[in-house]
Design a protein around this motif. Structure first.
Motif, PDB file in Angstrom:
ATOM      1  N   GLN A   1     -43.789  35.802  28.079  1.00  0.00           N
ATOM      2  CA  GLN A   1     -44.103  35.260  26.859  1.00  0.00           C
ATOM      3  C   GLN A   1     -42.857  34.690  26.339  1.00  0.00           C
ATOM      4  O   GLN A   1     -43.317  33.202  25.810  1.00  0.00           O
TER       5      GLN A   1
ATOM      6  N   PHE B   1     -48.524  28.305  32.602  1.00  0.00           N
ATOM      7  CA  PHE B   1     -48.441  29.046  31.407  1.00  0.00           C
ATOM      8  C   PHE B   1     -49.529  29.029  30.304  1.00  0.00           C
ATOM      9  O   PHE B   1     -50.077  30.078  29.851  1.00  0.00           O
TER      10      PHE B   1
ATOM     11  N   HIS C   1     -49.927  32.840  28.038  1.00  0.00           N
ATOM     12  CA  HIS C   1     -48.552  33.528  27.790  1.00  0.00           C
ATOM     13  C   HIS C   1     -47.857  32.904  26.606  1.00  0.00           C
ATOM     14  O   HIS C   1     -46.968  33.313  26.284  1.00  0.00           O
TER      15      HIS C   1
END
Length: 258
Positions: free
Chosen positions: A47, A198, A203
């Motif tokens: 993250q 991503f 994320h």
């Protein structure tokens, strides 16, 4: 989004502002921004890496536009460099959670130490553009640089802009200022490539990423204008400082197993 107190948020925004300035001048803003995000309670490493890309792409887009207007980089180089960097970053991001950073760090550390020594002992390096190839050979070399460094950016990230400048100066023969301009275009592409992976994977922590991106954007604008105004010698000095910081950071990680 993790619960962040006011002081932590202010410090994160300051990190984003500073990272944007450093990235715009010579790259390496991830050295500041990513470690700051990794300290946020409740934020996983993936993250933090994904959210860092949101902040970074806002800063690199601003600095890339500023450089494009004022330095007018060679887009026959920027095209293959950026496209290959984007492809490499998508592949690297897909493997980011599978390849440990520790596998890269010792190799990168050795390369950086060599680059730092070479740059210091050759004061004339990067003062003027003296291209080593022409035509398709030049474009293929630019694409190869973009692919390799783009992959690194997708997997790990910090120092990507610095590595791009290193390669464009030492391998292709650019002066520091046009190398930094080209690096911003390629760095925008690597950030975009990583986000292509991503974002659908979920994320990104969007409120935090956009807040840091706004700070990064301001830093990127100021840094790019300063670099253009002061020229290649200024960029070279900042480059040596950032490479030194990257060597210290990676050296500490290698010694401590971080």
């Amino acid at each position: 989004m993790p619960d962040i107190d006011s002081l932590t948020l202010v410090l994160l925004l300051l990190a984003g502002l500073t990272a944007g300035w450093v990235d715009a001048v010579v790259g390496g803003g991830g050295l500041i921004q990513l470690p700051a995000l990794l300290l946020v309670p409740g934020l996983s490493p993936v993250q933090a890496l994904a959210t860092n890309k949101v902040g970074s792409i806002m800063g690199t887009s601003t600095s890339a536009i500023t450089y494009a207007r004022r330095v007018k980089p060679d887009f026959t180089t920027a095209g293959p460099l950026a496209l290959a960097a984007l492809a490499g970053a998508v592949g690297g991001a897909a493997l980011a959670s599978r390849i440990p950073a520790s596998a890269f760090k010792p190799i990168i550390l050795v390369v950086l130490v060599g680059v730092a020594v070479y740059t210091i002992v050759k004061p004339s390096l990067g003062e003027h553009t003296r291209l080593r190839w022409e035509g398709n050979g030049h474009r293929w070399a630019a694409a190869a640089i973009g692919l390799v460094i783009g992959f690194y950016d997708g997997v790990l990230g910090p120092g990507t802009g610095t590595f791009l400048v290193i390669a464009l100066v030492s391998a292709l023969g650019y002066a520091f200022l046009p190398a930094s301009a080209l690096a911003k275009i390629a760095n925008f592409a690597t950030n975009l490539g990583a986000l292509i992976f991503f974002v659908p994977a979920g994320h990104v922590v969007w409120p935090l990423g956009l807040a840091m991106g706004a700070a990064n954007l301001v830093g990127g604008y100021v840094g790019a204008r300063m670099a253009v105004a002061k020229g290649s010698r200024f960029v070279r000095v900042v480059f040596v400082v950032v490479v030194g910081a990257l060597v210290c950071r990676l050296g500490y990680d290698v010694v401590t197993g971080g």
